[in-house]
Each structure stands twice: as structure tokens, then as C-alpha cells.
Design an enzyme around this catalytic site. Structure first.
Site, mmCIF file in Angstrom:
data_model
loop_
_atom_site.group_PDB
_atom_site.id
_atom_site.type_symbol
_atom_site.label_atom_id
_atom_site.label_comp_id
_atom_site.label_asym_id
_atom_site.label_seq_id
_atom_site.Cartn_x
_atom_site.Cartn_y
_atom_site.Cartn_z
ATOM 1 N N HIS A 182 30.469 43.848 37.654
ATOM 2 C CA HIS A 182 29.447 42.930 37.136
ATOM 3 C C HIS A 182 28.501 43.663 36.183
ATOM 4 C CE1 HIS A 182 30.534 39.323 39.296
ATOM 5 N NE2 HIS A 182 30.628 40.000 40.424
ATOM 6 N N ASP A 240 23.502 41.539 36.150
ATOM 7 C CA ASP A 240 24.852 40.991 36.274
ATOM 8 C C ASP A 240 25.472 40.939 34.876
ATOM 9 O OD1 ASP A 240 27.175 39.542 37.274
ATOM 10 O OD2 ASP A 240 25.910 39.065 38.994
ATOM 11 N N GLU A 266 33.305 42.616 43.866
ATOM 12 C CA GLU A 266 34.125 42.107 42.761
ATOM 13 C C GLU A 266 34.251 43.109 41.608
ATOM 14 O OE1 GLU A 266 33.494 37.360 43.346
ATOM 15 O OE2 GLU A 266 31.949 38.354 42.203
#
Ligand code: ACM
Ligand code: ZN
Length: 556
Positions: free
Chosen positions: A297, A220, A360
Site C-alpha cells: 500500500h 496508503d 496485502e
């Protein structure tokens, strides 16, 4: 008169068989089994209890596991007795493993029948034997985790020592198999890291409650946590962030006001450790699904290899939480880089799934990047959502060539998805519904029910958490099969999963607090037949295990 005779006859049978009166009793086992009844007599476990199994069978391994646990408890258990061709069903005070051929039990089901002086365990495969053993341990209230072993409320101890002498429970019969094939639990080890021993305990706890997938979120923005031999900078640079923000993200009006702890935070698992954990999980019938996030990410990976970002420089592993604009640039050299990484990852994990993230991913850099725009044009793609879809499809094709299947967060539906991707529906049920209607498999993990980094009670009384509210009863009442789907479409919902993101969970005891008992509710709604779901009985069973989990939550 006929009726009276009939009633007397039934009563006589009941007294003989010994279980009519106690038929309705709750098992105290989580997840609650499909069928459970008790007899009117007790069964005693002690160090003279013998385990009997065919030495040449696969289930011998499970018998050994049970023997190890009981031996820790009783100190000096009788050795395992071999059951060769001629089953020694007449050995008194014994637990006997019997291979079943009952199709309805499937891979994971089992029958556990406690006779007067023996327990018969039947299953088709090892997972079923293993789950029978977990039910047996739970029934006797034994929690088998190394030093964390805790003893039954019915245990009689040797005076002035912790060596158990015997445990007595009502004899019982259980017939059990799961409602869903996929019962998953996720853990984020990027925002905060958990060491190998902690992950092992985590896996033990999942296995105890018949959860069969562990989704390991390994990469991440805030850190890359898996060794990749071909790209050592992932571990020298991407595994570190300079410091970590203090307090809640939302407490700050803007970045310039943020407070940090000033401590460099570096951690990753070596490939040897990964292999050890994969094996450890497999021995507990848990498949580990690694998640390698892309294309978003990706701040940490781009801090080490900035050539794969759109702007080629300036990215650092994030020290705050959130969603970041710098993502992997969509071009062939990035694909080659990611495919190298995934080749190593594919070798390390034995399951069919690799999770490729896909959530995302802001599109701002792609919109400004000539390379990404060229990829878009060359491939006749309409917009950046289709570009993301192109990214995911390229990687999926590669992973398929390695014999793997992808799982992605529900954003991978945007811009079109292949028929073979499995969708994790996290922004509510909608992604799962859309996936199932399109014929894709889906796993339900909606944040408003199954995110365990959300508060479980009034935030005023709770440790700092991400936000939201997913109390135990709400988790328990989650229905993974939405009415919007037909019976046929519902078959694509292969199961459910809860996720624990670790932004605000810096240590294992807090992780235990956030996850338990909510993970037990997850386990029950994943395994137990709908007709047997009963929140009050679940709470009763939880009382049996509460002292054990409370200790873990206190770091003991
Ligand atoms: C997610 O929570 N971003 C999958
Ligand atoms: Zn680009």
C-alpha cells in the site's frame, strides 16, 4: 409467619431505600454499565447545580470539562466549588468528585451515586472520572459536541429560548468498569480525507461511548496524509492523486473502462495539526495510534520517492482502489528512509503503539528484484514471506529502540513474528487465534463483523459501499473471545476494534451514516460485561440518541 414477617421487613427496607421496584430498569446508557439501579425519587440538574472538586487534584480537569458542558446548556452555571481537605459533602444540589481507592474499578472504572440532592462520582483515575461524566451526560441525554449539543428529552426550557432550565431524571446508582482494555475505532483518511474539525467531532463521539483508541490510517496508495519535515515531497507529491474513480470498482470489467472525476485530490495534516489532535484526544482519554503502511500500500510514497521502489520509477498515487504491485524495496536504504519517517512520527504521538500496516503486500516485484533477492540470500531467508517478516522485524527493532511497540495486520504472522508485536486480526478470527496461541497480544477486528464500510442493510436500499454485509445486530452479536482459545490464551485478546475504510465515503455525513449506530454496538461489546449484553435493551437506549446522530448524518 416467620416468612411473612421477613417479606414485610424486606418491603419496608425497599420503600425506605427506594429502589427495589425499579431494580431492573435499563439505564439508557451506551455502553450499558455493569451495575445500574434507580431510586424512587428524582434528581434535578439546573444552573444552580454546583460542581465540587479538590482544586489541586488531577480530576479538577474533568470537573472543568463537565462544568463547560453544563454551562453551555444552562448558560450561567454556578462556578466550581473547591473541596479542600474537608469535603463539603453537605452542599445541596451538587456533583461531588471523590477520589476512590477501590482497586476493582481499575483505571477506567467509576461509581456514580445519585443521592436526593447530590451526585457522588468516585474513581481512581481521571479516565474513570471522565467516563462517569460521560455516563452522567448520557443519562441526562446530553450530547456535548460544540454546536452539536443536544438536549434531554426531560429538559424544561425557558419559554421561547433554547436555554435549559432544569432536567429531572430518576436518581440512580452505577458501578462500572470495562470488559476489555482495548476498545478501538479506525478511520481511513487516505482514500477520502476528513478535516481537523471533523476528526475532533469523531473523537468526541468515540469518547462519549468510552472507546479509548483511535486508529488513524494515515498512509496508503491513494495519498500520504501526514507532514514529514525531512521528506517534503511526501506532502508536495505523495499527498495528491490526479483524480478519483467514479462508482464501484467491481462495476468495471477492466481498468481501461474506468471512469474518473478528473479532479486532483490533495490533502494532509500538518505536524501542528497532528499535535493538536493528539492533545485533543488525550483530553478525552483516547490514545491515537498512527498507521504508516509498509511494505505494501505504498504507491503514494513511491510516487514521491521512487528510489525506494524495486523498479526505481513509474509509480503514481493510485486513483482507483485495490492492491498494487509496487511496494517498498527491501533493503537498507529503504529502512533508513522509513526509520527517518518513523522517528518524526514517534515524536508526534504520545502512545506506545505505532501501527506499521503489513497487509496485502504482493511479492511480485520482490521476486524479480535483484536487490530484494540479495537481502533474502544474505539473511538466509527461505521465501518472500520471510522477507516480509524480515522487513517488519527490522522496523520493529527500530521502533522498540524508540520506546514504541508495533501493531500489524494479521499478515505479519506469515513468515514468523516476534513475541512483542500485537496483531490486528482482520481476515476473520484466525489471525487473532494464532497470535494468542503463540503468546502475542491480539486485537480482534474481523471484516465480516467489524468493517463499517461494508453494507449495513440490503445494498439496494443503501448508499454505495464496499460490499459485504455487517448489519447492527451482527456487530452486536460478535464474540471477540473464540472458544478455540483456552482461558489463559484468551487473555492475549486485549480487545476489539471496528474499521471504516473510506473508498466509498467521500464526506463526513456519510461517514456518520456508516459508523452509527454500529459504533455504539462496538462500544457496548467492548465495554459491557457479557452477562449484561442484551440487544433489545441496546436498541431501546439507541432510541434516546437517534435524533442526535440523525442530525449528524444529515450534515447538521
Ligand atoms: C485491510 O483491510 N486490508 C487490513
Ligand atoms: Zn526490491
Amino acid at each position: 409467619m416467620k416468612k411473612l414477617c421477613f417479606a414485610i421487613a424486606i418491603m419496608a427496607i425497599c420503600v425506605n431505600v427506594g429502589w427495589c421496584q425499579k431494580h431492573q430498569k435499563s439505564s439508557g446508557i451506551i455502553p450499558a454499565p455493569l451495575e445500574f439501579k434507580t431510586y424512587n425519587y428524582g434528581f434535578k440538574l439546573d444552573k444552580n447545580t454546583k460542581i465540587i472538586v479538590n482544586v489541586n487534584s488531577p480530576e479538577y480537569k474533568v470537573a472543568e470539562y463537565l462544568h463547560d458542558v453544563l454551562d453551555t446548556l444552562f448558560k450561567g452555571m454556578k462556578p466550581i466549588l473547591a473541596k479542600q481537605d474537608n469535603p463539603k459533602y453537605n452542599v445541596a444540589n451538587s456533583i461531588i468528585f471523590i477520589l476512590s481507592s477501590d482497586k476493582k474499578l481499575g483505571k477506567e472504572g467509576y461509581v456514580l451515586d445519585t443521592k436526593r440532592d447530590k451526585i457522588l462520582i468516585e474513581a481512581n483515575e481521571n479516565a474513570g472520572f471522565f467516563y462517569a461524566v460521560q455516563s452522567l451526560l448520557q443519562y441526562f441525554n446530553i450530547t456535548p459536541y460544540g454546536q452539536h449539543i443536544s438536549f434531554s428529552r426531560d429538559t424544561i426550557y425557558e419559554p421561547s429560548s433554547l436555554i435549559a432550565l432544569s432536567m429531572i431524571r430518576d436518581a440512580c446508582k452505577i458501578v462500572d468498569y470495562p470488559r476489555f482494555a482495548y476498545r478501538g475505532k479506525h478511520l481511513d483518511v487516505c482514500r477520502h480525507f476528513f478535516i481537523v474539525d471533523e476528526v475532533k467531532t469523531y473523537i468526541d463521539l468515540l469518547a462519549y461511548n468510552k472507546i479509548n483508541y483511535f486508529h488513524w490510517h494515515l498512509t496508503d496508495d491513494q495519498g500520504w496524509r501526514i507532514e514529514i519535515k525531512k521528506y517534503p515531497l511526501l506532502n508536495q507529491i505523495a499527498a495528491c492523486r490526479e483524480q478519483t474513480m467514479i462508482g464501484h470498482y467491481r462495476d468495471y470489467a477492466n481498468e481501461s473502462e474506468m471512469k474518473f472525476d478528473g479532479k486532483k485530490y490533495c490533502a494532509y495534516y500538518t505536524q501542528e495539526e497532528v499535535k493538536e489532535l493528539v492533545k485533543y484526544a488525550a483530553e478525552r482519554y483516547i490514545t491515537i495510534i498512527p498507521e504508516i503502511e509498509m511494505p505494501g500500500h505504498s504507491s503514494a510514497v513511491l510516487s514521491a520517492y521512487p528510489q525506494y521502489s524495486c523498479r526505481k520509477s513509474g509509480v503514481k498515487a493510485a486513483c482507483t482502489w485495490g492492491v498494487f504491485d509496487d511496494v517498498l524495496c527491501c533493503n537498507d536504504s529503504t529502512f533508513a528512509f522509513i526509520e527517518d519517517i518513523l522517528s518524526e512520527v514517534s515524536e508526534l504521538f504520545d502512545g506506545k503503539y505505532i501501527h506499521i500496516g503489513g497487509d496485502e503486500c504482493p511479492k511480485v516485484r520482490w521476486k524479480e528484484c535483484p536487490v530484494c533477492q540479495k537481502t533474502k540470500q544474505d539473511n538466509g531467508l527461505k521465501d518472500e514471506h520471510e522477507l516480509q517478516s524480515y522487513f517488519i522485524r527490522t522496523i520493529e527493532k527500530f521502533l522498540n529502540s524508540k520506546g514504541k511497540s508495533i501493531i500489524g495486520w494479521d499478515e505479519i504472522l506469515e513468515g514468523g513474528v516476534t513475541q512483542t508485536a500485537t496483531i490486528m486480526s482482520w481476515r476473520g478470527n484466525e489471525g487473532g487465534i494464532a497470535a494468542a496461541k503463540a503468546g502475542n497480544d491480539a486485537i480482534m477486528t474481523p471484516e465480516n463483523y467489524l468493517y463499517f464500510n461494508w453494507y449495513q442493510a440490503d445494498p439496494k436500499t443503501e448508499p454505495l459501499a464496499f460490499g459485504g454485509l455487517t448489519p447492527l445486530e451482527k456487530v452486536y452479536n460478535y464474540n471477540p473471545l473464540p472458544d478455540a482459545l483456552s482461558t489463559d490464551e484468551q487473555k492475549h485478546i486485549i480487545g476489539l476494534q471496528a474499521n471504516t475504510w473510506s473508498e466509498y465515503i467521500a464526506d463526513f455525513s456519510l461517514l456518520m451514516y456508516m459508523d452509527y449506530p454500529r459504533t455504539l454496538a462496538l462500544a457496548e461489546i467492548g465495554w459491557t460485561d457479557k452477562k449484561n449484553l442484551n440487544y433489545d435493551k441496546f436498541l431501546e437506549s439507541w432510541e434516546n440518541f437517534k435524533p442526535f446522530y440523525k442530525k449528524l448524518q444529515q450534515g447538521k
